[in-house]
Design a protein around this motif. Structure first.
Motif: not given
Lengths: 243, 243
Positions: A58-59, A61-63, A84, A86-88, A90-92, A94
């Motif tokens: 799963x990890x 696949x997420x990568x 991959x 960065x978190x920010x 991926x949120x922005x 979407x």
DNA sequence: GCTAAAAACTGGTCATACCAATATTCCAGG
DNA sequence: CCTGGAATATTGGTATGACCAGTTTTTAGC
């Protein structure tokens, strides 16, 4: 006396599996398009349970390193674009509403930069700003607007704060901004004839900094970015009409 | 004319959980540092099995959005932690002069938070601030100063901006600040008898926000942090004598 | 009231079973 | 011999349930 001791954390065995498979892929022993052994097989080979293998996959696949299809199997993807985000980011990406928040944070940082720059900019740095504004004027006469020059102007201001961390933080935010909306925004400017106003804004900011007027510089920067924010919101609603 | 047909993929329920939690984080309903419900709890709430929840959390962890500790729970990470905190930590550790820069960046962010909070704070949030100030007063009567309450006060202000990204960025900077100098600073306050002044500062900030006075709130916050900055500089020179 | 033991979570791992989608095999009919 | 399609095997997806190993909270004893 901070962080002398490393945060001891028991490594999960799924993480161990992840690193092993990553090595296999990077070494080319698992080529793109190839099948990864089935979960049950891997579990047997590694002497662990299937859920552990599953979590690892799963990890991966997420990568974006592998891709699983039910009934089919798990396959190695072309790692051409397997970075991959960065978190920010991926949120922005979407959530468009995040863009508004992002613009607002940038606004806070840039007004602060202008404030500090007006206190500390060297004559040389002010001269740099002056030249950039002159370059803008030259391009504006032809009705053009170069996002590159724009970016360099703002960057130069933050450089003039002589604060390395401010530069780093703002650069990160600015980068996000650039990759998400800057292009569309620039086109928008050209079409709508905001160039004269933008030019005026930048010239005022430069002059307030040159005049060593921190509050004035901040104010000028705030007004400039308020325009940007409003136009961005307008862009958003336009896009919503299309979808 | 490629990829006219979308690849029909049955969405895994773990992916559904991932997106749900991402939304909660981006909307600020799950704030940085906060605990997300336990795996068993989530499974019950969503009506799915624990492995599904688990896989979702593994993915979120791989994306850097959350962090799990065995026995502890799962916590929301600051979105900017990986992008900002890690590089900055190494910078600050190498060059103590950076602390001054760090304090300055924090100053920019917090003044901006105060400005925004004065525009948007709900009555409930203002009430929270009022209670925190009251708690400070109670402790101040005994000559004490609780860094915990102080931190919560500033955190509450940024929460009142209703800007998720601002919250995450400031949280990251604040975390850096806390691990490096906060403790020493608190001791310093108590020894030097600055408590009355600090109390007055916080009360003024709260009142300006309650009065919906953005510029006043920013001004009050700026004055407060200028004191912090000056005292910190004083601390630094003291430490230099020791080393 | 404070400290230390114990009980209650919480995430990590494992085993097992069953379902659903896909591959493979194999056999009947051309 | 090929061909099509049904039966079979394989594979990932989900669900239970159980137990272990750290954390946190509560509790009991001093």
């Amino acid at each position: 006396m901070t962080n002398v001791f490393k945060p001891i954390r028991p490594k999960k065995i799924s993480e161990e599996i992840v690193t092993q498979i990553k090595v296999l892929i990077s070494e080319g022993q698992l080529k793109p398009g190839e099948r990864v052994p089935s979960e049950r097989e891997l579990a047997a080979l590694l002497g662990v349970s299937r859920p552990s293998v599953r979590e690892a996959i799963m990890v991966l696949e997420a990568m974006g390193l592998v891709e699983s299809r039910q009934g089919g199997g798990t396959f190695v993807r072309s790692l051409t674009e397997s970075t991959l985000a960065d978190p920010l980011t991926s949120l922005v990406e979407k959530n468009p509403r995040m863009l508004h928040h992002l613009a607002e944070v940038r606004m806070g940082l840039e007004t602060w930069s202008a404030y500090l720059a007006a206190q500390r900019a060297t004559d040389e740095e002010i001269e740099t700003l002056r030249k950039l504004v002159a370059e803008m004027e030259r391009q504006a006469e032809d009705g053009g607007w170069d996002a590159e020059i724009d970016t360099r102007f703002h960057y130069a201001i933050t450089t003039a704060t002589h604060n390395t961390i401010q530069l780093h933080v703002l650069n990160t935010i600015q980068g996000l901004f650039h990759t998400t909306i800057m292009v569309a925004l620039t086109e928008f400017y050209q079409k709508e004839g905001y160039i004269k106003m933008l030019l005026e804004h930048h010239r005022t900011i430069m002059e307030r900094i040159a005049a060593r007027d921190p509050d004035g510089a901040r104010q000028a920067m705030a007004e400039h970015l308020e325009l940007v924010r409003d136009k961005m919101q307008q862009l958003e609603s336009d896009n919503q009409l299309l979808s």
